[in-house]
Design a protein around this motif. Structure first.
Motif, mmCIF file in Angstrom:
data_model
loop_
_atom_site.group_PDB
_atom_site.id
_atom_site.type_symbol
_atom_site.label_atom_id
_atom_site.label_comp_id
_atom_site.label_asym_id
_atom_site.label_seq_id
_atom_site.Cartn_x
_atom_site.Cartn_y
_atom_site.Cartn_z
ATOM 1 N N PRO A 104 0.836 -1.206 0.000
ATOM 2 C CA PRO A 104 0.000 0.000 0.000
ATOM 3 C C PRO A 104 0.868 1.252 0.000
ATOM 4 N N VAL A 105 0.396 2.298 -0.656
ATOM 5 C CA VAL A 105 1.172 3.531 -0.779
ATOM 6 C C VAL A 105 1.554 4.076 0.596
ATOM 7 N N ALA A 106 0.654 3.936 1.567
ATOM 8 C CA ALA A 106 0.949 4.450 2.906
ATOM 9 C C ALA A 106 2.193 3.788 3.496
ATOM 10 N N LEU A 107 2.352 2.494 3.274
ATOM 11 C CA LEU A 107 3.533 1.796 3.781
ATOM 12 C C LEU A 107 4.770 2.149 2.961
ATOM 13 N N GLN A 108 4.597 2.250 1.639
ATOM 14 C CA GLN A 108 5.720 2.683 0.798
ATOM 15 C C GLN A 108 6.253 4.025 1.288
ATOM 16 N N ALA A 109 5.327 4.946 1.558
ATOM 17 C CA ALA A 109 5.708 6.286 1.975
ATOM 18 C C ALA A 109 6.391 6.269 3.339
ATOM 19 N N HIS A 110 5.902 5.433 4.247
ATOM 20 C CA HIS A 110 6.496 5.371 5.585
ATOM 21 C C HIS A 110 7.947 4.908 5.509
ATOM 22 N N LEU A 111 8.189 3.867 4.736
ATOM 23 C CA LEU A 111 9.550 3.340 4.614
ATOM 24 C C LEU A 111 10.446 4.346 3.896
ATOM 25 N N ALA A 112 9.926 4.941 2.811
ATOM 26 C CA ALA A 112 10.712 5.926 2.063
ATOM 27 C C ALA A 112 11.080 7.120 2.936
ATOM 28 N N SER A 113 10.133 7.555 3.747
ATOM 29 C CA SER A 113 10.391 8.691 4.632
ATOM 30 C C SER A 113 11.510 8.367 5.614
ATOM 31 N N HIS A 114 11.510 7.155 6.134
ATOM 32 C CA HIS A 114 12.540 6.745 7.087
ATOM 33 C C HIS A 114 13.912 6.710 6.413
ATOM 34 N N VAL A 115 13.965 6.104 5.223
ATOM 35 C CA VAL A 115 15.235 6.004 4.501
ATOM 36 C C VAL A 115 15.770 7.397 4.160
ATOM 37 N N GLU A 141 12.355 16.485 4.979
ATOM 38 C CA GLU A 141 11.858 15.203 5.446
ATOM 39 C C GLU A 141 10.561 14.880 4.730
ATOM 40 N N GLY A 142 10.212 13.600 4.733
ATOM 41 C CA GLY A 142 8.976 13.180 4.076
ATOM 42 C C GLY A 142 9.260 12.318 2.867
ATOM 43 N N ALA A 143 8.255 11.547 2.475
ATOM 44 C CA ALA A 143 8.404 10.569 1.400
ATOM 45 C C ALA A 143 8.209 11.213 0.031
ATOM 46 N N ILE A 144 8.865 10.666 -0.958
ATOM 47 C CA ILE A 144 8.702 11.143 -2.329
ATOM 48 C C ILE A 144 7.282 10.892 -2.830
ATOM 49 N N GLN A 145 6.610 9.892 -2.259
ATOM 50 C CA GLN A 145 5.237 9.589 -2.690
ATOM 51 C C GLN A 145 4.299 10.770 -2.441
ATOM 52 N N GLU A 146 4.545 11.526 -1.396
ATOM 53 C CA GLU A 146 3.699 12.684 -1.096
ATOM 54 C C GLU A 146 3.762 13.696 -2.238
ATOM 55 N N GLN A 147 4.978 13.957 -2.741
ATOM 56 C CA GLN A 147 5.138 14.932 -3.816
ATOM 57 C C GLN A 147 4.600 14.400 -5.144
ATOM 58 N N VAL A 148 4.912 13.148 -5.452
ATOM 59 C CA VAL A 148 4.572 12.615 -6.771
ATOM 60 C C VAL A 148 3.086 12.260 -6.869
ATOM 61 N N LEU A 149 2.568 11.520 -5.896
ATOM 62 C CA LEU A 149 1.222 10.969 -6.007
ATOM 63 C C LEU A 149 0.141 11.881 -5.444
ATOM 64 N N VAL A 150 0.494 12.775 -4.534
ATOM 65 C CA VAL A 150 -0.507 13.662 -3.936
ATOM 66 C C VAL A 150 -0.421 15.054 -4.537
ATOM 67 N N MET A 151 0.752 15.662 -4.478
ATOM 68 C CA MET A 151 0.905 17.043 -4.944
ATOM 69 C C MET A 151 1.205 17.146 -6.432
#
Length: 529
Positions: A351-362, A388-398
Motif C-alpha cells: 500500500p502507498v501508505a507503507l511505501q511512503a512510511h519506509l521511504a520517509s525513514h530512509v 523530510e517526508g516521502a517522495i510519494q507525497e510529492q509525486v502521487l498527492v501534490m
C-alpha cells in the motif's frame, strides 16, 4: 493477521485498485471478493525471502500463485510477515495481483498486425495521445494481441520531449525510467536527456511496430448508447472504436499562468517555462524565475552556469532531495543486476501508505548523513526547504513541488542563485516585481515556472463533451489508491492512462488487462469504494 494490517488488491479480486486497512475491515470485505473470484487452484510457494528493513523490523516475503475462474485468470498473492523488535511475528500485508487473463494471454510485445499508413476505419481501442502514456499502453495492448490505434498530435513520436528546454533531463535514474519491455540502452547516461529520450521514443514505436498515427488530432467523439460504440472525428478522418483510452498527460498540457496585477505594464520579456529553451540570449540581463520546483530550479541553474543574475521567487516551501539521494534511493531496487520488472514488483505491491512510511525513514537517514553545510547554506540564502517526508507525497498527492537536486542547491548556497521567499507578490510594474513587504525586484526577464493543470478531464471534455461525469484524476482516494487512471473512470467505455514514467510501466499492464477483459465480456463488475 496484525490488527493494523493491510490487504491491497490490484485488479485480481475487485477489478479495480482497492486497499483494505485493519484486520476487521479485511475480515468483512475480502471473503465476498474471494468467493466471487472463485479460486480454482493455489500453487506451491513461488518465492520466499527475508529482508531486513532500515526501521529495524525483519520481513519474510512469500509469494503464492493462484488461479480464478471468474474470470479465468492467473494471479499472485504476496504475504509479508513482520518480526518486530520484541520478537513477535505476524502477517502484516497481503497483496493480490492480476497477472494474466485467459481470454488474452501475454504474447510477444511486438505488434503482429499490419500497420496501414491510412487511419483505420474501426478499432476496438482508440488511444488518444502518443506520448509516453500512449506508447506504454500501446506496448501492453500489443502484447495482448489487441486491435488498437494511437493518435498523436505531434508530427514525430517524442516531439513533446524534443521541444523541452535544452538542459532538461529525467530526474529519475536510467534503470528506473524505461518504458514497458524495453529498458534504456546501457550507454545512456544516468540522467537521460529530453532530446535523447525523444529519439528513443521514435525507435521504441518502430521496434514494437505500434500503430501510431502522427499529426492526427482527436477532435470530437460521440458515443452511441444503443450500439455501444464511439464515432471519433479526427483531423485525418473518422474512426469508430469500442473503447476510448485517453493518454493526454496528467502533468503537462495546459500551463498555469498566474494573473498578477500589472503584468501588462511590464516592459521586459515574460514567458511560461513551457516556452523556455535556454538562457543564452539573456546574458547581462536580470532574470527572475517564479517557482521553485524542478523546472524553476533547472532554469535558474542554467542561468547561473552562464553567470546571469538570476533570482528565484519562492512562493511556498520545496521538498528538496540533496544530490545523490534520489539516485541512491532508486538504485536499491533498480540496478544493473536486477531487471526493472523485478523492481516494479517489489516497489508497487505494498500500500502507498507503507511505501511512503519506509521511504520517509530512509530519506531521513540520508538527510542526517549529508553535509550539514548544504542545509545551512540553503537556509542562509532564504530557501524554504522541506528535508523530510516521502517522495510519494510529492509525486502521487501534490504532483510536484519538489526538486531532486542535480546542481541548483549548491549554486544557491554559493550565492549564484538568489532567493526571494519572505513576501508574496503584490504586482508587476514596468521594471519588475513589487512585493507585499514593500520591496522591489528589478527584472528584464520573468519566467513563470508555475506548473500545469493536473486534471486531464478538461482535455477529455474538449473531445467528448461535458455530459460524462468522470472521477477525478491523480492524487489519492480515501483508501490511498491513485485516482482516475489505470482503473475505471466512472464510464465503462472511457479509460485513462497517465502519470510518471515508472507508474505507467508499473500500472499500465493492469489497465490493458481490464480493457481486454471488458471487450471479451468477462470482466466482473468493479467493486468500487
Amino acid at each position: 493477521m496484525d490488527e493494523n494490517g493491510y490487504w491491497r488488491d490490484m485488479v485480481s479480486l475487485s477489478w479495480t485498485f482497492r486497499n483494505f486497512h485493519t484486520k476487521s475491515t479485511i475480515v468483512e470485505r475480502i471473503p465476498p471478493l474471494l468467493a466471487r473470484a472463485s479460486i480454482t487452484d493455489i500453487k506451491p510457494i513461488d518465492e520466499a525471502h527475508v529482508r531486513h528493513l532500515p526501521i529495524g523490523a525483519t520481513v519474510l516475503r512469500v509469494t503464492v500463485p493462484f488461479n480464478t475462474s471468474n474470470p479465468e485468470a492467473s494471479c499472485l498473492a504476496v504475504f509479508k510477515f513482520v518480526r518486530r523488535l520484541d520478537g513477535e511475528i505476524k502477517l502484516f500485508t497481503v497483496t493480490t495481483q492480476l497477472t494474466e487473463i485467459g481470454v488474452a494471454p501475454w504474447l510477444d510485445c511486438r505488434n503482429k498486425r499490419p500497420v496501414s499508413k491510412e487511419l483505420p476505419e474501426e478499432v476496438d481501442i482508440l488511444v488518444i495521445g502518443g506520448g509516453h502514456g500512449g506508447l506504454s499502453i500501446g506496448a501492453y495492448l500489443s502484447a495482448l494481441g489487441m486491435n488498437f490505434a494511437i493518435l498523436d498530435r505531434e508530427k514525430e513520436t517524442g516531439d513533446s520531449w524534443a521541444r523541452r528546454y535544452d538542459s532538461a533531463v529525467l530526474h529519475t535514474i536510467r534503470v528506473f525510467s524505461g518504458l514497458p519491455f524495453r529498458p534504456f540502452p546501457d550507454h545512456f547516461p544516468q540522467w537521460v536527456g529530453a532530446k535523447q529520450l525523444a529519439s528513443w521514443y521514435t525507435e521504441y514505436a518502430k521496434d514494437l511496430n505500434l500503430p501510431i498515427y502522427q499529426d492526427t488530432i482527436g477532435e470530437k467523439a460521440v458515443f452511441d448508447e444503443e450500439k455501444k460504440i464511439w464515432t471519433v472525428q479526427t483531423s485525418k478522418g473518422i474512426v469508430k472504436a469500442k473503447l476510448l483510452c485517453f493518454a493526454v498527460g496528467v502533468f503537462g498540457r495546459w500551463p498555469n499562468l498566474p494573473n498578477f496585477e500589472g503584468m501588462d505594464r511590464f516592459k521586459g520579456l515574460q514567458l511560461h517555462s513551457s516556452r523556455y529553451t535556454n538562457p543564452g540570449a539573456w546574458k547581462g540581463k536580470k532574470v527572475v524565475v517564479i517557482g521553485s520546483s524542478t523546472t524553476g530550479l533547472d532554469v535558474a541553474h542554467d542561468c547561473s552556469l552562464l553567470g546571469i543574475d538570476v533570482t528565484v521567487v519562492q512562493r511556498g516551501a520545496t521538498r528538496i532531495y540533496a544530490p545523490g539521494h534520489i539516485e541512491e534511493f532508486q538504485a536499491a531496487f533498480y540496478n544493473e543486476e536486477s531487471p526493472a520488472v523485478r523492481g516494479d514488483q517489489l516497489t508497487s505491491e505494498d500500500p502507498v501508505a507503507l511505501q511512503a512510511h519506509l521511504a520517509s525513514h530512509v530519506m531521513a537517514g540520508q538527510t542526517k548523513a549529508y553535509d550539514p553545510a548544504y542545509y545551512e547554506g540553503l537556509k542562509k540564502a532564504g530557501f524554504l526547504g522541506i528535508y523530510e517526508g516521502a517522495i510519494q507525497e510529492q509525486v502521487l498527492v501534490m504532483g510536484g513541488r519538489h526538486y531532486p537536486d542535480i546542481g541548483a542547491g549548491w549554486a544557491i548556497c554559493r550565492g549564484e542563485i538568489k532567493i526571494k521567499s519572505n513576501s508574496p507578490i503584490a504586482n508587476l510594474d514596468e521594471t519588475g516585481i513589487n512585493f507585499q513587504d514593500g520591496t522591489h525586484l528589478d527584472a528584464d526577464v520573468i519566467v513563470f515556472a508555475t506548473g500545469f493543470t493536473k486534471d486531464t478531464r478538461g482535455a477529455i471534455s474538449d473531445i467528448i463533451g461535458d455530459d460524462y461525469k468522470l472521477e477525478g484524476v491523480w492524487g489519492l482516494d480515501k483508501e490511498g489508491e491513485i485516482r482516475g487512471v489505470f482503473r475505471p473512470t466512472g464510464h465503462d467505455y472511457i479509460w485513462q492512462m497517465g502519470g510518471e514514467l515508472y507508474a505507467m510501466r508499473m500500472y499500465g499492464k493492469y489497465l490493458a488487462m481490464q480493457l481486454a477483459a471488458f471487450l471479451a465480456g468477462v470482466r466482473p463488475e468493479p467493486v468500487r469504494t
